[in-house]
Design a protein around this motif. Structure first.
Motif, PDB file in Angstrom:
ATOM      1  N   UNK A 262      24.243 -36.723 -16.104  1.00  0.00           N
ATOM      2  CA  UNK A 262      23.327 -35.613 -16.356  1.00  0.00           C
ATOM      3  C   UNK A 262      21.929 -36.004 -15.895  1.00  0.00           C
ATOM      4  N   UNK A 263      21.240 -35.069 -15.252  1.00  0.00           N
ATOM      5  CA  UNK A 263      19.885 -35.306 -14.758  1.00  0.00           C
ATOM      6  C   UNK A 263      18.956 -34.200 -15.227  1.00  0.00           C
ATOM      7  N   UNK A 264      17.721 -34.574 -15.522  1.00  0.00           N
ATOM      8  CA  UNK A 264      16.667 -33.584 -15.717  1.00  0.00           C
ATOM      9  C   UNK A 264      15.581 -33.876 -14.689  1.00  0.00           C
ATOM     10  N   UNK A 265      14.939 -32.829 -14.227  1.00  0.00           N
ATOM     11  CA  UNK A 265      13.890 -32.954 -13.213  1.00  0.00           C
ATOM     12  C   UNK A 265      12.530 -33.096 -13.881  1.00  0.00           C
TER      13      UNK A 265
ATOM     14  N   UNK B 228      28.738 -31.631  -7.635  1.00  0.00           N
ATOM     15  CA  UNK B 228      27.341 -31.636  -8.061  1.00  0.00           C
ATOM     16  C   UNK B 228      26.995 -30.178  -8.327  1.00  0.00           C
ATOM     17  N   UNK B 229      26.530 -29.892  -9.545  1.00  0.00           N
ATOM     18  CA  UNK B 229      26.215 -28.505  -9.897  1.00  0.00           C
ATOM     19  C   UNK B 229      24.899 -28.436 -10.659  1.00  0.00           C
ATOM     20  N   UNK B 230      24.228 -27.326 -10.467  1.00  0.00           N
ATOM     21  CA  UNK B 230      23.043 -27.043 -11.261  1.00  0.00           C
ATOM     22  C   UNK B 230      23.519 -26.478 -12.594  1.00  0.00           C
TER      23      UNK B 230
ATOM     24  N   UNK C 243      19.149 -30.374 -19.557  1.00  0.00           N
ATOM     25  CA  UNK C 243      19.824 -30.870 -18.357  1.00  0.00           C
ATOM     26  C   UNK C 243      19.690 -29.857 -17.221  1.00  0.00           C
ATOM     27  N   UNK C 244      19.308 -30.368 -16.037  1.00  0.00           N
ATOM     28  CA  UNK C 244      19.158 -29.508 -14.863  1.00  0.00           C
ATOM     29  C   UNK C 244      20.336 -29.612 -13.897  1.00  0.00           C
ATOM     30  N   UNK C 245      20.885 -30.819 -13.737  1.00  0.00           N
ATOM     31  CA  UNK C 245      21.921 -31.065 -12.737  1.00  0.00           C
ATOM     32  C   UNK C 245      22.995 -31.964 -13.343  1.00  0.00           C
ATOM     33  N   UNK C 246      24.252 -31.689 -12.975  1.00  0.00           N
ATOM     34  CA  UNK C 246      25.381 -32.490 -13.449  1.00  0.00           C
ATOM     35  C   UNK C 246      26.189 -32.974 -12.248  1.00  0.00           C
TER      36      UNK C 246
END
Length: 97
Positions: free
Chosen positions: A12-15, A42-44, A55-58
């Motif tokens: 999980x990513x956050x910008x 890879x999904x938003x 979470x922004x991106x997985x």
């Protein structure tokens, strides 16, 4: 316990800046060129869950075994994606199971 024989890899990513989410997706999408995953996405985040919007991106991937996951992380494209995404992300949380 599951008797599944593969490893799920979820990150999980956050910008830092919401304007960089597409750049994060693009950078992480390079990872699909690494041949070791049997499944790779890879999904938003659609943010349907109103209680958790951090979470922004997985990234979701499946690997046959530990050796395949290790080879994936050792591939030069993996470092290339890190170099693009790390300056743009605030948070990164990974789970392998």
């Amino acid at each position: 316990m599951s008797d599944r024989t593969f490893i799920r890899h979820v990150v999980f990513f956050s910008a830092v800046d919401e304007n960089d989410v597409v750049r994060i997706v693009d950078g992480l999408s390079l990872l699909r060129n690494i041949p070791h995953a049997s499944v790779f996405e890879v999904v938003q985040n659609s943010r349907v869950d109103q209680l958790s919007r951090e979470i922004d991106v997985v990234v979701y991937a499946e690997f046959e075994d530990d050796a395949a996951l290790t080879a994936y992380k050792a591939h030069p494209i993996y470092q290339q994606a890190i170099d693009i995404v790390r300056p743009l992300r605030e948070m990164r949380i990974a789970a392998d199971f």
